[in-house]
Design a protein around this motif. Structure first.
Motif, PDB file in Angstrom:
ATOM      1  N   ARG A   1     -11.459 -19.960   6.655  1.00  0.00           N
ATOM      2  CA  ARG A   1     -11.579 -20.300   8.079  1.00  0.00           C
ATOM      3  C   ARG A   1     -12.553 -19.346   8.763  1.00  0.00           C
ATOM      4  O   ARG A   1     -12.571 -18.153   8.475  1.00  0.00           O
ATOM      5  CB  ARG A   1     -10.217 -20.215   8.770  1.00  0.00           C
ATOM      6  N   ASN A   2     -13.334 -19.894   9.696  1.00  0.00           N
ATOM      7  CA  ASN A   2     -14.202 -19.054  10.510  1.00  0.00           C
ATOM      8  C   ASN A   2     -13.346 -18.238  11.471  1.00  0.00           C
ATOM      9  O   ASN A   2     -12.419 -18.760  12.095  1.00  0.00           O
ATOM     10  CB  ASN A   2     -15.195 -19.902  11.299  1.00  0.00           C
ATOM     11  N   ILE A   3     -13.673 -16.947  11.603  1.00  0.00           N
ATOM     12  CA  ILE A   3     -12.942 -16.062  12.497  1.00  0.00           C
ATOM     13  C   ILE A   3     -13.861 -15.676  13.657  1.00  0.00           C
ATOM     14  O   ILE A   3     -14.967 -15.176  13.439  1.00  0.00           O
ATOM     15  CB  ILE A   3     -12.472 -14.778  11.775  1.00  0.00           C
ATOM     16  N   PHE A   4     -13.397 -15.917  14.869  1.00  0.00           N
ATOM     17  CA  PHE A   4     -14.162 -15.605  16.068  1.00  0.00           C
ATOM     18  C   PHE A   4     -13.444 -14.552  16.892  1.00  0.00           C
ATOM     19  O   PHE A   4     -12.214 -14.576  17.017  1.00  0.00           O
ATOM     20  CB  PHE A   4     -14.343 -16.853  16.944  1.00  0.00           C
ATOM     21  N   GLU A   5     -14.221 -13.643  17.463  1.00  0.00           N
ATOM     22  CA  GLU A   5     -13.704 -12.800  18.537  1.00  0.00           C
ATOM     23  C   GLU A   5     -13.960 -13.531  19.846  1.00  0.00           C
ATOM     24  O   GLU A   5     -15.095 -13.875  20.169  1.00  0.00           O
ATOM     25  CB  GLU A   5     -14.401 -11.440  18.577  1.00  0.00           C
ATOM     26  N   GLN A   6     -12.897 -13.772  20.597  1.00  0.00           N
ATOM     27  CA  GLN A   6     -13.004 -14.392  21.916  1.00  0.00           C
ATOM     28  C   GLN A   6     -12.721 -13.312  22.955  1.00  0.00           C
ATOM     29  O   GLN A   6     -11.656 -12.707  22.974  1.00  0.00           O
ATOM     30  CB  GLN A   6     -11.991 -15.528  22.072  1.00  0.00           C
ATOM     31  N   LYS A   7     -13.689 -13.069  23.808  1.00  0.00           N
ATOM     32  CA  LYS A   7     -13.529 -12.022  24.823  1.00  0.00           C
ATOM     33  C   LYS A   7     -12.746 -12.556  26.013  1.00  0.00           C
ATOM     34  O   LYS A   7     -12.987 -13.655  26.506  1.00  0.00           O
ATOM     35  CB  LYS A   7     -14.897 -11.534  25.280  1.00  0.00           C
ATOM     36  N   ALA A   8     -11.786 -11.783  26.459  1.00  0.00           N
ATOM     37  CA  ALA A   8     -10.995 -12.120  27.638  1.00  0.00           C
ATOM     38  C   ALA A   8     -11.190 -11.035  28.687  1.00  0.00           C
ATOM     39  O   ALA A   8     -11.696  -9.939  28.403  1.00  0.00           O
ATOM     40  CB  ALA A   8      -9.519 -12.250  27.273  1.00  0.00           C
ATOM     41  N   ALA A   9     -10.792 -11.349  29.885  1.00  0.00           N
ATOM     42  CA  ALA A   9     -10.803 -10.367  30.971  1.00  0.00           C
ATOM     43  C   ALA A   9      -9.498 -10.480  31.726  1.00  0.00           C
ATOM     44  O   ALA A   9      -9.027 -11.586  32.029  1.00  0.00           O
ATOM     45  CB  ALA A   9     -11.985 -10.613  31.905  1.00  0.00           C
ATOM     46  N   ASP A  10      -8.873  -9.348  31.992  1.00  0.00           N
ATOM     47  CA  ASP A  10      -7.619  -9.290  32.743  1.00  0.00           C
ATOM     48  C   ASP A  10      -7.836  -8.498  34.025  1.00  0.00           C
ATOM     49  O   ASP A  10      -8.713  -7.637  34.095  1.00  0.00           O
ATOM     50  CB  ASP A  10      -6.519  -8.615  31.913  1.00  0.00           C
ATOM     51  N   GLN A  11      -7.006  -8.805  35.011  1.00  0.00           N
ATOM     52  CA  GLN A  11      -7.050  -8.065  36.270  1.00  0.00           C
ATOM     53  C   GLN A  11      -5.689  -7.404  36.492  1.00  0.00           C
ATOM     54  O   GLN A  11      -4.665  -8.085  36.548  1.00  0.00           O
ATOM     55  CB  GLN A  11      -7.352  -9.006  37.435  1.00  0.00           C
ATOM     56  N   ILE A  12      -5.691  -6.086  36.591  1.00  0.00           N
ATOM     57  CA  ILE A  12      -4.465  -5.345  36.888  1.00  0.00           C
ATOM     58  C   ILE A  12      -4.629  -4.800  38.302  1.00  0.00           C
ATOM     59  O   ILE A  12      -5.076  -3.663  38.512  1.00  0.00           O
ATOM     60  CB  ILE A  12      -4.216  -4.202  35.879  1.00  0.00           C
ATOM     61  N   ARG A  13      -4.302  -5.626  39.287  1.00  0.00           N
ATOM     62  CA  ARG A  13      -4.471  -5.214  40.680  1.00  0.00           C
ATOM     63  C   ARG A  13      -3.219  -4.471  41.134  1.00  0.00           C
ATOM     64  O   ARG A  13      -2.115  -5.020  41.104  1.00  0.00           O
ATOM     65  CB  ARG A  13      -4.740  -6.416  41.591  1.00  0.00           C
TER      66      ARG A  13
ATOM     67  N   LYS B   1      -2.769  -9.010  10.741  1.00  0.00           N
ATOM     68  CA  LYS B   1      -3.205  -7.625  10.528  1.00  0.00           C
ATOM     69  C   LYS B   1      -4.607  -7.583   9.937  1.00  0.00           C
ATOM     70  O   LYS B   1      -5.458  -6.783  10.357  1.00  0.00           O
ATOM     71  CB  LYS B   1      -2.226  -6.903   9.615  1.00  0.00           C
ATOM     72  N   LYS B   2      -4.869  -8.448   8.956  1.00  0.00           N
ATOM     73  CA  LYS B   2      -6.184  -8.470   8.325  1.00  0.00           C
ATOM     74  C   LYS B   2      -7.265  -8.925   9.304  1.00  0.00           C
ATOM     75  O   LYS B   2      -8.376  -8.377   9.333  1.00  0.00           O
ATOM     76  CB  LYS B   2      -6.153  -9.375   7.095  1.00  0.00           C
ATOM     77  N   ILE B   3      -6.939  -9.927  10.125  1.00  0.00           N
ATOM     78  CA  ILE B   3      -7.925 -10.440  11.078  1.00  0.00           C
ATOM     79  C   ILE B   3      -8.195  -9.405  12.166  1.00  0.00           C
ATOM     80  O   ILE B   3      -9.346  -9.187  12.571  1.00  0.00           O
ATOM     81  CB  ILE B   3      -7.446 -11.774  11.671  1.00  0.00           C
ATOM     82  N   ASN B   4      -7.156  -8.744  12.641  1.00  0.00           N
ATOM     83  CA  ASN B   4      -7.365  -7.679  13.623  1.00  0.00           C
ATOM     84  C   ASN B   4      -8.257  -6.579  13.065  1.00  0.00           C
ATOM     85  O   ASN B   4      -9.115  -6.029  13.767  1.00  0.00           O
ATOM     86  CB  ASN B   4      -6.014  -7.093  14.053  1.00  0.00           C
ATOM     87  N   GLN B   5      -8.077  -6.257  11.777  1.00  0.00           N
ATOM     88  CA  GLN B   5      -8.916  -5.239  11.154  1.00  0.00           C
ATOM     89  C   GLN B   5     -10.361  -5.705  11.056  1.00  0.00           C
ATOM     90  O   GLN B   5     -11.301  -4.906  11.225  1.00  0.00           O
ATOM     91  CB  GLN B   5      -8.372  -4.885   9.765  1.00  0.00           C
ATOM     92  N   MET B   6     -10.556  -7.010  10.801  1.00  0.00           N
ATOM     93  CA  MET B   6     -11.909  -7.554  10.763  1.00  0.00           C
ATOM     94  C   MET B   6     -12.599  -7.356  12.111  1.00  0.00           C
ATOM     95  O   MET B   6     -13.783  -6.979  12.172  1.00  0.00           O
ATOM     96  CB  MET B   6     -11.867  -9.054  10.420  1.00  0.00           C
ATOM     97  N   LEU B   7     -11.873  -7.590  13.207  1.00  0.00           N
ATOM     98  CA  LEU B   7     -12.463  -7.404  14.527  1.00  0.00           C
ATOM     99  C   LEU B   7     -12.816  -5.947  14.766  1.00  0.00           C
ATOM    100  O   LEU B   7     -13.881  -5.632  15.302  1.00  0.00           O
ATOM    101  CB  LEU B   7     -11.497  -7.898  15.613  1.00  0.00           C
ATOM    102  N   GLN B   8     -11.911  -5.068  14.366  1.00  0.00           N
ATOM    103  CA  GLN B   8     -12.167  -3.650  14.563  1.00  0.00           C
ATOM    104  C   GLN B   8     -13.389  -3.202  13.769  1.00  0.00           C
ATOM    105  O   GLN B   8     -14.226  -2.450  14.269  1.00  0.00           O
ATOM    106  CB  GLN B   8     -10.940  -2.834  14.147  1.00  0.00           C
TER     107      GLN B   8
END
Length: 282
Positions: free
Chosen positions: A66-78, A36-43
């Motif tokens: 610990r270092n916290i990274f945002e890793q970008k992903a991409a999804d396809q909803i075909r 929850k805390k890490i998700n808030q950091m990203l937001q």
């Protein structure tokens, strides 16, 4: 050794994590208050313009040393439309955690320099290749962060700056191409997928066959954007709303249900083409 697909809770350097034995690098998923805390950091980082601005990877801070990274992903909803108006969505069964053995969207990490569209197309080809169909409309969904998908990197130090033990939190952009008659052709599973196929929207009755809650939520949103919300069963939406776990470790029954949905996609209706177009090659 823990049985494949079963989670265990433990403390590692005061960070609450649970095991993901299906991951080739031995990553562990972050849970509890830490996620929850890490998700808030990203937001917060996104709101401040420090993350989610196109890069594949951004360091957003530290948590418990610990270092916290945002890793970008991409999804396809075909989504594929049949001549009778019925809609089908291309789905996979994951062979890795999170969501091992359950349904998921085709998608994954974005490579540096890729656009969201390029990354989504590549991931679809790697995990669920097949005919793309004739484009009817296209839509886009952004999620920062993807709730619950926060993991401790268990692999070797990476050239992009992520070191063993660092924390990676996922954000994603889902591309939603709505096409016609792509479901008339087979799908070839690969990479992180043990199986893949076209699932009729109206056949999806239980959101708990998706390992990642965010995938089920994005599918529901995509159906709405495409004007197809009425084809999703009410039970799907009700169970999704009631679901309180972002990541599921599937029960045997849930995995069997996911497998049946994919297997049904390999039994085409009698009106489908007998001479199918060749599959796209990787």
């Amino acid at each position: 050794m823990a049985d494949l697909g079963k989670s265990f809770q433990h403390e590692r350097n005061s960070l609450k994590v649970y095991g993901s034995p299906g991951n080739q690098y031995g990553d562990t998923m972050v849970g509890g208050e830490d996620v929850k805390k890490i998700n808030q950091m990203l937001q917060d980082a996104f709101t401040a313009g420090q993350a989610g601005v196109g890069e594949a990877l951004v360091q957003v801070g530290t948590h418990k040393g610990r270092n916290i990274f945002e890793q970008k992903a991409a999804d396809q909803i075909r989504i594929s439309l049949d001549d009778d108006g019925s809609a089908y969505v291309k789905l996979i069964i994951r062979q890795l955690d999170p969501g091992l053995g359950l349904l998921a969207l085709a998608g994954g990490f974005k490579d540096q320099g890729e656009t969201d569209q390029q990354a989504a197309d590549r991931e679809e080809m790697e995990e669920a290749s097949g005919e793309t169909g004739t484009l009817v409309s296209s839509h886009q969904i952004d999620r920062r962060p993807v709730a619950g998908d926060v993991r401790v990197w268990g692999g070797p130090d990476r050239a992009d700056g992520v070191k063993n033990g660092d924390v990676i939190a996922m954000s994603t952009t889902a591309m939603v191409p709505v096409v016609r008659n792509a479901h008339l052709c087979d799908v070839q599973a690969g990479d992180d997928a043990t199986n893949a196929g076209w699932v009729k929207l109206s056949a999806l009755t239980d959101a708990n066959v998706f390992g990642i809650k965010g995938h089920a939520e994005m599918l529901e949103q995509a159906a709405g954007l495409a004007g197809l919300a009425g084809q999703l069963q009410q039970s799907f939406s009700s169970l999704l709303q009631a679901r309180n776990k972002d990541i599921l470790v599937g029960t045997p029954e849930q995995r069997q249900a996911a497998d049946r949905l994919i297997q049904s996609s390999h039994q085409p209706p009698s009106h489908k083409q007998t001479a199918q177009k060749p599959r796209l090659k990787k």
